[in-house]
Design a protein around this motif. Sequence first.
Motif, PDB file in Angstrom:
ATOM      1  N   UNK A 197       0.838  -1.212   0.000  1.00 39.82           N
ATOM      2  CA  UNK A 197       0.000   0.000   0.000  1.00 39.82           C
ATOM      3  C   UNK A 197       0.865   1.251   0.000  1.00 39.82           C
ATOM      4  N   UNK A 198       1.925   1.249   0.832  1.00 35.73           N
ATOM      5  CA  UNK A 198       2.828   2.407   0.869  1.00 35.73           C
ATOM      6  C   UNK A 198       3.484   2.620  -0.483  1.00 35.73           C
ATOM      7  N   UNK A 199       3.963   1.525  -1.113  1.00 35.72           N
ATOM      8  CA  UNK A 199       4.563   1.641  -2.449  1.00 35.72           C
ATOM      9  C   UNK A 199       3.556   2.188  -3.452  1.00 35.72           C
ATOM     10  N   UNK A 200       2.318   1.707  -3.329  1.00 32.78           N
ATOM     11  CA  UNK A 200       1.295   2.186  -4.260  1.00 32.78           C
ATOM     12  C   UNK A 200       0.983   3.662  -4.039  1.00 32.78           C
ATOM     13  N   UNK A 201       0.980   4.106  -2.766  1.00 36.35           N
ATOM     14  CA  UNK A 201       0.735   5.529  -2.497  1.00 36.35           C
ATOM     15  C   UNK A 201       1.835   6.392  -3.110  1.00 36.35           C
ATOM     16  N   UNK A 202       3.089   5.957  -2.953  1.00 34.27           N
ATOM     17  CA  UNK A 202       4.191   6.724  -3.541  1.00 34.27           C
ATOM     18  C   UNK A 202       4.066   6.769  -5.074  1.00 34.27           C
ATOM     19  N   UNK A 203       3.777   5.608  -5.658  1.00 37.42           N
ATOM     20  CA  UNK A 203       3.595   5.591  -7.118  1.00 37.42           C
ATOM     21  C   UNK A 203       2.437   6.493  -7.521  1.00 37.42           C
ATOM     22  N   UNK A 204       1.367   6.492  -6.712  1.00 39.45           N
ATOM     23  CA  UNK A 204       0.206   7.331  -7.025  1.00 39.45           C
ATOM     24  C   UNK A 204       0.573   8.817  -6.945  1.00 39.45           C
ATOM     25  N   UNK A 205       1.358   9.229  -5.931  1.00 37.79           N
ATOM     26  CA  UNK A 205       1.754  10.637  -5.834  1.00 37.79           C
ATOM     27  C   UNK A 205       2.602  11.040  -7.037  1.00 37.79           C
ATOM     28  N   UNK A 206       3.558  10.164  -7.430  1.00 39.11           N
ATOM     29  CA  UNK A 206       4.389  10.467  -8.606  1.00 39.11           C
ATOM     30  C   UNK A 206       3.523  10.588  -9.849  1.00 39.11           C
ATOM     31  N   UNK A 207       2.587   9.664  -9.997  1.00 43.60           N
ATOM     32  CA  UNK A 207       1.722   9.710 -11.179  1.00 43.60           C
ATOM     33  C   UNK A 207       0.831  10.939 -11.176  1.00 43.60           C
ATOM     34  N   UNK A 208       0.364  11.370  -9.989  1.00 49.88           N
ATOM     35  CA  UNK A 208      -0.477  12.576  -9.924  1.00 49.88           C
ATOM     36  C   UNK A 208       0.318  13.815 -10.324  1.00 49.88           C
ATOM     37  N   UNK A 209       1.573  13.924  -9.836  1.00 55.00           N
ATOM     38  CA  UNK A 209       2.403  15.085 -10.214  1.00 55.00           C
ATOM     39  C   UNK A 209       2.658  15.092 -11.716  1.00 55.00           C
ATOM     40  N   UNK A 210       2.982  13.914 -12.227  1.00 49.35           N
ATOM     41  CA  UNK A 210       3.210  13.811 -13.673  1.00 49.35           C
ATOM     42  C   UNK A 210       1.940  14.159 -14.442  1.00 49.35           C
ATOM     43  N   UNK A 211       0.820  13.740 -13.915  1.00 54.12           N
ATOM     44  CA  UNK A 211      -0.445  14.028 -14.574  1.00 54.12           C
ATOM     45  C   UNK A 211      -0.763  15.528 -14.550  1.00 54.12           C
ATOM     46  N   UNK A 212      -0.494  16.193 -13.395  1.00 55.20           N
ATOM     47  CA  UNK A 212      -0.752  17.648 -13.332  1.00 55.20           C
ATOM     48  C   UNK A 212       0.139  18.386 -14.328  1.00 55.20           C
ATOM     49  N   UNK A 213       1.410  17.972 -14.438  1.00 55.69           N
ATOM     50  CA  UNK A 213       2.304  18.620 -15.405  1.00 55.69           C
ATOM     51  C   UNK A 213       1.786  18.400 -16.835  1.00 55.69           C
ATOM     52  N   UNK A 214       1.383  17.179 -17.142  1.00 53.09           N
ATOM     53  CA  UNK A 214       0.865  16.903 -18.489  1.00 53.09           C
ATOM     54  C   UNK A 214      -0.431  17.661 -18.744  1.00 53.09           C
ATOM     55  N   UNK A 215      -1.250  17.833 -17.702  1.00 49.99           N
ATOM     56  CA  UNK A 215      -2.504  18.561 -17.866  1.00 49.99           C
ATOM     57  C   UNK A 215      -2.246  20.041 -18.145  1.00 49.99           C
TER      58      UNK A 215
END
Length: 502
Positions: free
Chosen positions: A303-321
Motif C-alpha cells: 500500500x505504501x509503495x502504491x501511495x508513492x507511485x500514485x503521488x508520482x503519477x499525480x504530479x506527472x499528470x498535473x504537469x501533463x494537464x
Amino acid sequence: MATTLSSVTILSPVSADAYFRTDLGLLVAQPSGMCWNPFLPFIIIPEGYNALVTRCGAEIPDGDGKIVHKPGVQCADPFTTVSHLVTRNHCVWNAPIKGCKTLDNVQITIDISVIFRIVNGEQGNGVRFFVHEVTPGGLEQQLKDSVAQELRALARSMRHTEVYACRTGAPAQVARTVDDDDDEEDEKGPGMTFKEAEASRARGEDRHAQKGIDVTEAMKIKVNQTLDSCVEIVDISITDVGLPSSIAQQMTARTMVRSKQAYEVMEQKFAMLEIKCENEVEQLKLQNDEKESKQKAVGAKEVQDLKEDLAIKRAKHRRQLAEFNEHTTSECHKIEADTKEQANSLALEKARVLDTLRLSAQEEAALAEAQAEAEVQRFRAKTEATVAHNRAEAATTVAQAEKNANAALKKKRELDIDEKRLDVYQALASNKQVVVTDATDAESARLLVSDAVLQQHGGQQSSEAALVAKMNVLRVASNALGMRSEWDQSKLDGVRPQTMGR
C-alpha cells in the motif's frame, strides 16, 4: 396375483375393446353376431387386432393373399363374417411358482411376470395356428411348464440368502449368515484394510445383482425356444421371492444385528472423523492467522509503495494537464484566426458567386421571356388560323345540313297540310248541318242537301230553309218526269237570299 389366459364370445367386432380392457388375460374374441349389414355391406376389423374371416364357415384370405386380416374396413357379402379377433398388444401373465428348492434345501415361492405378444410369423399364419392349435389355455400351460423349470433350476443354483438378488429391478440386498461372515473374513485376508473390505463386499453384491439380470435374460431366450413360433416373449421379470416365515424372520433378525453392528462402526468412524476434523480446523485456523499477519505486513508495504507511485503519477499528470491546457489554448487561438480568415474569404466568394448567379439569372429570365412571347404569338396565330378554318368548315356543314333538310322540311309541310285537311274533315264530320257526299252531279248534291234539311226540321214548312228544300225536291222530281218547271234553280238561288233576309 395370477393371471388366467382365456378367450371370450362377444356380440360384434366393434365391441371388442370393452372386453379386452376389462379382462387383462383375454387373448382371443369370437364374434357371435352377423357382421354384415344390408345398408352397409362391409365388415370392420378394429385397430389393435388381427382377424380370421370366414365365408360360409371357410376361412378366406385378404386382398394380399394372407389368411390373417389386418385392421380396417373390407367389402363383404352376406355370408362373410369375422370368426376370431386376436389382440396385437403386449400381454402380461403373472403366476407364482411354488415348491422351488434352493441349494441349501429351503423351499421358496417365486412370483414371475411374463410379457409376450402373439405374432404372425414369417409364414403369415401364426395367428391362425395360435387360434386353432395353441389356444390361450395351451399357451398358459406351456408358459407354466417352461418358466417353472427354469425358475426351479435357478433356485437350485443359489442359497436362500442369495435369492432376493434375483428380483428384477430390486437393489442387491444379500442376507448373510454367520458362516457367510466367516467366509467374508477369509476373503478379506489378514492384511486387508476396512476400505478394501467394503469395496470387496460391494463387488460381491454387484455380482449377485448382475447374476439375477443375466438369469432372466437367459430364461427369456430359453422359453422363446420352447414355445411355438406364434408367441414371442418380450420380457421376463421376477417380481417377488417368498421364503418361509421362520427363515424370513431369522434373516430379518440377522440383518438387524448386522445393521446395528454397521451402525456402531459408522458411529465410531464418525466420532473419529469428527475429532480429526476438529484438529484439522484448529491447525487450519493457526495457519490462517499466521498467513493473515504475514499478508497484512506485505499488504501495508504494498500500500505504501502504491501511495508513492500514485503521488508520482499525480504530479506527472498535473504537469501533463498544464502542458495540454497551454497547447490547447494556443491551438484554439490559431484555429480561431484561421477560421476568421476562411470566413472572410468565403464571404467574398459568396458575394461574387451571388452576383454572377444574379446576372446569369437575369439574362436567362430575359431570354426565357422573349422565347415565351414568341411562342405565345406563334400559338395565337396558329389558333386564329385554326378557328377560321373551323368556322368555314362549320358554315359548309350547316349549308350541307340545310340542303339535306329541305327534303325533310318539304315532307313536313305536306304532312302539316294533310293534318290540317284532316282537321277540316273532322270538323265537317262533327257538324250536324253539313252533308258530305261523293256525288259529282250538282242535282244529286242539291237533292241530298234538301233531304237533310227536311229531316232536320221534321217536315215542318214554316221554316224558309225547309220550304226551299221542298221546292228543290219538287223541281228535281218534275224534271225527272219531263214536266216544265215554273221556277229555275238560279231564280231560287236569287230568291233565297231575299227570303233569308226577310
